[in-house]
Design a protein around this motif. Structure first.
Motif, PDB file in Angstrom:
ATOM      1  N   VAL A  16       0.828  -1.209   0.000  1.00 51.59           N
ATOM      2  CA  VAL A  16       0.000   0.000   0.000  1.00 51.59           C
ATOM      3  C   VAL A  16       0.862   1.259   0.000  1.00 51.59           C
ATOM      4  O   VAL A  16       0.377   2.339  -0.340  1.00 51.59           O
ATOM      5  N   ARG A  17       2.125   1.119   0.354  1.00 55.81           N
ATOM      6  CA  ARG A  17       3.026   2.278   0.292  1.00 55.81           C
ATOM      7  C   ARG A  17       3.145   2.814  -1.136  1.00 55.81           C
ATOM      8  O   ARG A  17       3.469   3.990  -1.332  1.00 55.81           O
ATOM      9  N   GLN A  18       2.898   1.969  -2.113  1.00 57.00           N
ATOM     10  CA  GLN A  18       3.018   2.386  -3.499  1.00 57.00           C
ATOM     11  C   GLN A  18       1.737   3.012  -4.047  1.00 57.00           C
ATOM     12  O   GLN A  18       1.717   3.465  -5.197  1.00 57.00           O
ATOM     13  N   SER A  19       0.698   3.070  -3.252  1.00 52.47           N
ATOM     14  CA  SER A  19      -0.546   3.688  -3.709  1.00 52.47           C
ATOM     15  C   SER A  19      -0.378   5.194  -3.804  1.00 52.47           C
ATOM     16  O   SER A  19       0.481   5.794  -3.150  1.00 52.47           O
ATOM     17  N   LYS A  20      -1.221   5.830  -4.614  1.00 54.74           N
ATOM     18  CA  LYS A  20      -1.141   7.281  -4.782  1.00 54.74           C
ATOM     19  C   LYS A  20      -1.414   7.999  -3.458  1.00 54.74           C
ATOM     20  O   LYS A  20      -0.824   9.041  -3.171  1.00 54.74           O
ATOM     21  N   TRP A  21      -2.329   7.458  -2.671  1.00 55.27           N
ATOM     22  CA  TRP A  21      -2.680   8.109  -1.409  1.00 55.27           C
ATOM     23  C   TRP A  21      -1.532   8.046  -0.408  1.00 55.27           C
ATOM     24  O   TRP A  21      -1.134   9.050   0.167  1.00 55.27           O
ATOM     25  N   VAL A  22      -0.956   6.872  -0.192  1.00 51.19           N
ATOM     26  CA  VAL A  22       0.116   6.713   0.794  1.00 51.19           C
ATOM     27  C   VAL A  22       1.426   7.278   0.260  1.00 51.19           C
ATOM     28  O   VAL A  22       2.200   7.892   1.002  1.00 51.19           O
ATOM     29  N   ASP A  23       1.720   7.051  -1.022  1.00 50.55           N
ATOM     30  CA  ASP A  23       2.849   7.698  -1.703  1.00 50.55           C
ATOM     31  C   ASP A  23       4.180   7.456  -0.995  1.00 50.55           C
ATOM     32  O   ASP A  23       4.945   8.365  -0.753  1.00 50.55           O
ATOM     33  N   TRP A  24       4.441   6.219  -0.603  1.00 56.68           N
ATOM     34  CA  TRP A  24       5.698   5.788   0.012  1.00 56.68           C
ATOM     35  C   TRP A  24       5.874   6.287   1.448  1.00 56.68           C
ATOM     36  O   TRP A  24       6.951   6.161   2.013  1.00 56.68           O
ATOM     37  N   ASN A  25       4.842   6.844   2.023  1.00 55.37           N
ATOM     38  CA  ASN A  25       4.904   7.199   3.439  1.00 55.37           C
ATOM     39  C   ASN A  25       5.048   5.914   4.264  1.00 55.37           C
ATOM     40  O   ASN A  25       4.682   4.823   3.825  1.00 55.37           O
ATOM     41  N   ARG A  26       5.580   6.044   5.482  1.00 54.33           N
ATOM     42  CA  ARG A  26       5.721   4.895   6.378  1.00 54.33           C
ATOM     43  C   ARG A  26       4.495   4.686   7.260  1.00 54.33           C
ATOM     44  O   ARG A  26       4.405   3.679   7.971  1.00 54.33           O
ATOM     45  N   TYR A  27       3.550   5.654   7.225  1.00 52.36           N
ATOM     46  CA  TYR A  27       2.423   5.601   8.159  1.00 52.36           C
ATOM     47  C   TYR A  27       1.138   5.964   7.420  1.00 52.36           C
ATOM     48  O   TYR A  27       1.141   6.749   6.468  1.00 52.36           O
ATOM     49  N   VAL A  28       0.039   5.405   7.894  1.00 49.92           N
ATOM     50  CA  VAL A  28      -1.250   5.694   7.277  1.00 49.92           C
ATOM     51  C   VAL A  28      -2.187   6.419   8.231  1.00 49.92           C
ATOM     52  O   VAL A  28      -3.285   6.806   7.837  1.00 49.92           O
TER      53      VAL A  28
END
Length: 581
Positions: free
Chosen positions: A408-420
Motif C-alpha cells: 500500500v506504500r506504493q498507492s497514490k494516497w500513501v505515496d511511500w509514506n511509512r504511516y497511514v
C-alpha cells in the motif's frame, strides 16, 4: 508516557526578575516577609583565571544557600563588553547576544542545600573584559541579600505560596481538564451544545492575547483562564504558545506579528510575560500543558534548501536560527516551573512520515530542546496533528497490507509514506525522539478535534483487493483529496473525545484546535494579527508541490485563522465520529 520520573525532575524555581522576587530555590514558604536582611539565596563567584589580551579562561562557582535541593540548575549573566563564551566544561554554556546561559550537566544536575557546583569555559574578546555584575540562578538574582525568609520557628504566613506538587508521568491521567468558557459559549450558541462541555486549549497567538485573549476584546486573557481553571477545580489547563518570529514560513494563513529577526521581542514581550503569570504561586497546583509553536521546527527540515517545497522565508528562518532559539527559550523559561508540561509540535504523519523527514525532524527538535538553556528535562512530550485532519486510526488497512504483491506504500494516497494514520505515526515518532536523545518517558498528545471523518461516506469495511489504488481509495476513512491539505477541509468531522492515556506512549487524545475556528481565509481580510490569505484555503486552487498539485479541498467563505467559521463547525458536527449522541 511510560515509566516514572525520577525525584531529580522536581524543580523549585523562581518567578522572573520582572515580577516581585520570589526565591523559587527556597522551595515552599519562599516568599519574602518583613524587612530583616538575610543571606543571599545564592552566590556566584566568577573569576578570570587567565587572560591573554584577546581571550580568557573563566572559572565559575555557584552555591545554593537555600534549605532545599535545586534540580537542573541554570546560571545566567550578561556581558558588558563584546566577550564571547566558547568551549566549556562541567556545564553547557550558550550565548545569545550578550546573554550567557550555563546549564547543568546531566551527571551533576542537582545543587543540594548549601551545595556548590563549579564550571569553566574559554572565551574571546577585544578591548576590555569587564566582569559581569549580576548573576541569576534559575531566575533568582544571586549575591544580594534577600528579606526575611521563613524562619523554621516562625508560624506559617498565610500569604506563603502552596508547596509545589510532585511531577507526574502523564499530566492528563485521572485529571479534570479545563473547559474554556469563551469557546464553550460560542459552541453552545452555534448548535453544538452537546459538545460544548469538552475541554479545548487556550491559544496565545500574539502578544496582546496574553492580556485580552486570542479573539480580542471581551474574551479572556491568560490570567483570566488560569483563575477560571481554579474556579472549575480543574487539574489541567492546556495552552498553545504560538508567536515565533517569522511564524508559519511555509504558508500565509497563520503568519504572525513578529518579523523574522524579532527574537528578542518574542523572548521579552511574549514568553517572559507568560512565564510571569504562569509562575504565580497560586497556580502551582494546576498542571499547565504548554503546546509549543506548532508548524515551526518541521519547516526547517521539509521546506528549505533544494527541496521543491522550499520557501525563501523558511530558508531565512533556518539561517538565522530564530525558530530553534525561540523554541529553546520557550522550553527553558516555562519549563522551569514544576507544574508546566511542555509538548513540542511534531506536525502529522502526512508531513513528516516519509524517511527523508522523520529522523531529521527528531534531530531538529532535539537541537531546539538543548538550546537557550533548555534541556530534555524541559520536554514532557510531543503534540501530533494539531490543527490538522489526519485520521487517528485507519481501521480498514495498515501500512503492511499488500494487494497482489504490491505494498500500500506504493498507492497514490500513501505515496511511500511509512504511516497511514496519526496513532501509528505518533508512537513511532516517540521512539525516534528517544533515539535522538529525548527522555525515555516522553509521551505524545494527538489532536482529535477534527479527524473523525464520519458521515454517510465513511467506509465500513475494507474494499476489494483488485488493485492497490482502488483498495486504499475505497478503504480509507480520511476523505481529503490529499494528506497535504490542511485548510478548512470539506467533509471533516469531530474526532475522538478528549481522553487520557488511550494507548501505549499516548498521553491523551485532546482537542487542541478548538472546533469551529477557521484555519485561514482565501482572500485578504483586514486584521491586526499579521494573517494573510492563503491559496490552500481557496476551494478553487489547483495545489502546489506540497500536495502534489491537487485541489485544496477547502470550504468556501472562511474568515482569517482563529476566527469563528460557522459553516465548518456545522460540518464537523454533522460528520462527527464517534457520532454525537
Amino acid at each position: 508516557m511510560t515509566g516514572t520520573r525520577t525525584p531529580a525532575r522536581k524543580r523549585r524555581t523562581a518567578l522572573l526578575a520582572a515580577s516581585t522576587l520570589v526565591a523559587g530555590v527556597l522551595g515552599a514558604g519562599g516568599l519574602m516577609q518583613g524587612t530583616a536582611a538575610a543571606a543571599p539565596a545564592c552566590t556566584v563567584d566568577y573569576t578570570v583565571v587567565n587572560d591573554w589580551g584577546s581571550g580568557f579562561t573563566a572559572s565559575v562557582t555557584v552555591t545554593n544557600n537555600a534549605t532545599s535541593t535545586l534540580s537542573n540548575w541554570r546560571v545566567e549573566w550578561d556581558y558588558a563588553g563584546n566577550q564571547k563564551a566558547g568551549q566549556a566544561w562541567n556545564a553547557t554554556v550558550s550565548q545569545d547576544g550578550a546573554h550567557v546561559t550555563a546549564s547543568a550537566p546531566s551527571w551533576n544536575s542537582t545543587l543540594s542545600a548549601g551545595g556548590s557546583a563549579n564550571f569553566g569555559f574559554n572565551g574571546v574578546y577585544s578591548g576590555s573584559n569587564p566582569k559581569p555584575t549580576t548573576f541569576k540562578l534559575n531566575g533568582t538574582t544571586c549575591n544580594v541579600d534577600v528579606q526575611d525568609p521563613d524562619i523554621p520557628d516562625e508560624p506559617d504566613d498565610p500569604t506563603d505560596p502552596p508547596p509545589r506538587g510532585d511531577r507526574v508521568d502523564n499530566p492528563y491521567a485521572g485529571a479534570k481538564v479545563y473547559v474554556n468558557p469563551d469557546w464553550s459559549a460560542q459552541a453552545a450558541r452555534s448548535g453544538g451544545r452537546a459538545i460544548s462541555n469538552q475541554p479545548t486549549a487556550v491559544w496565545l497567538d500574539r502578544i496582546s492575547a496574553i492580556e485580552s485573549g486570542s479573539a480580542g476584546e471581551n474574551t479572556m486573557g491568560l490570567r483570566d483562564h488560569l483563575d477560571e481553571a481554579l474556579e472549575q477545580d480543574a487539574d489541567v489547563i492546556q495552552i498553545v504558545t504560538y508567536n515565533l518570529p517569522g511564524r508559519d514560513c511555509a504558508a500565509l494563513a497563520s503568519q504572525g506579528e513578529l518579523g523574522p529577526n524579532e527574537i528578542d521581542r518574542y523572548k521579552r514581550e511574549f514568553i517572559d510575560p507568560i512565564a510571569e503569570i504562569v509562575g504565580d504561586p497560586k497556580y502551582a497546583g494546576l498542571r499547565i500543558v504548554n503546546i509549543v509553536e506548532i508548524d515551526s521546527l518541521p519547516n526547517l527540515v521539509t521546506n528549505v534548501g533544494s527541496r521543491a517545497t522550499a520557501t525563501p522565508q523558511c530558508d531565512e528562518m533556518l539561517a538565522n536560527g530564530n525558530y530553534v532559539k525561540g523554541v529553546g527559550y520557550n522550553l527553558a523559561t516555562l519549563g522551569q516551573y514544576d507544574n508546566v508540561y511542555n509538548y513540542i509540535d511534531i506536525g502529522h504523519h502526512g508531513w513528516l512520515g516519509w524517511d527523508d523527514n522523520f529522523g531529521a525532524s527528531a534531530d531538529m527538535l532535539y537541537k531546539a530542546a538543548t538550546s537557550e538553556g533548555a534541556t530534555v528535562d524541559d520536554v514532557a512530550g510531543f503534540a501530533a496533528n494539531v490543527a490538522n485532519y489526519g485520521a487517528l486510526k485507519e481501521p480498514h488497512f495498515t501500512i503492511n497490507d499488500t494487494v497482489n504483491g504490491t505494498s500500500v506504500r506504493q498507492s497514490k494516497w500513501v505515496d511511500w509514506n511509512r504511516y497511514v494514520d496519526e496513532q501509528s505515526y505518533a508512537q513511532a515518532f516517540r521512539q525516534e525522539a528517544v533515539r535522538a536523545g529525548f527522555r525515555s518517558d516522553v509521551g505524545v498528545i494527538i489532536d482529535t478535534s477534527r479527524n473523525g471523518w464520519g458521515g454517510p461516506n465513511r467506509p465500513t469495511a475494507p474494499a476489494a483487493k483488485t488493485n492497490v489504488d482502488s483498495f486504499v481509495e475505497n478503504s480509507r476513512i480520511d476523505r481529503r483529496i490529499h494528506t497535504g491539505n490542511w485548510c478548512n477541509q470539506a467533509g471533516a468531522g469531530l474526532g475522538e473525545r478528549p481522553k487520557a492515556a488511550p494507548a501505549s506512549g499516548i498521553d491523551a487524545y485532546a482537542w487542541i484546535k478548538p472546533p469551529g475556528e477557521s484555519d485561514g481565509a482565501s482572500e485578504d481580510i483586514p486584521n491586526d494579527e499579521g494573517k494573510r490569505a492563503d491559496q490552500m484555503c481557496d476551494p478553487d486552487y489547483g495545489g502546489n508541490a506540497r500536495n502534489n498539485n491537487n485541489k485544496s479541498g477547502a470550504l468556501p467563505g472562511a474568515p482569517v485563522s482563529g476566527h469563528w467559521f460557522q459553516a465548518q463547525f456545522e460540518e464537523l458536527l454533522r460528520n462527527a465520529y464517534p457520532p454525537i449522541n
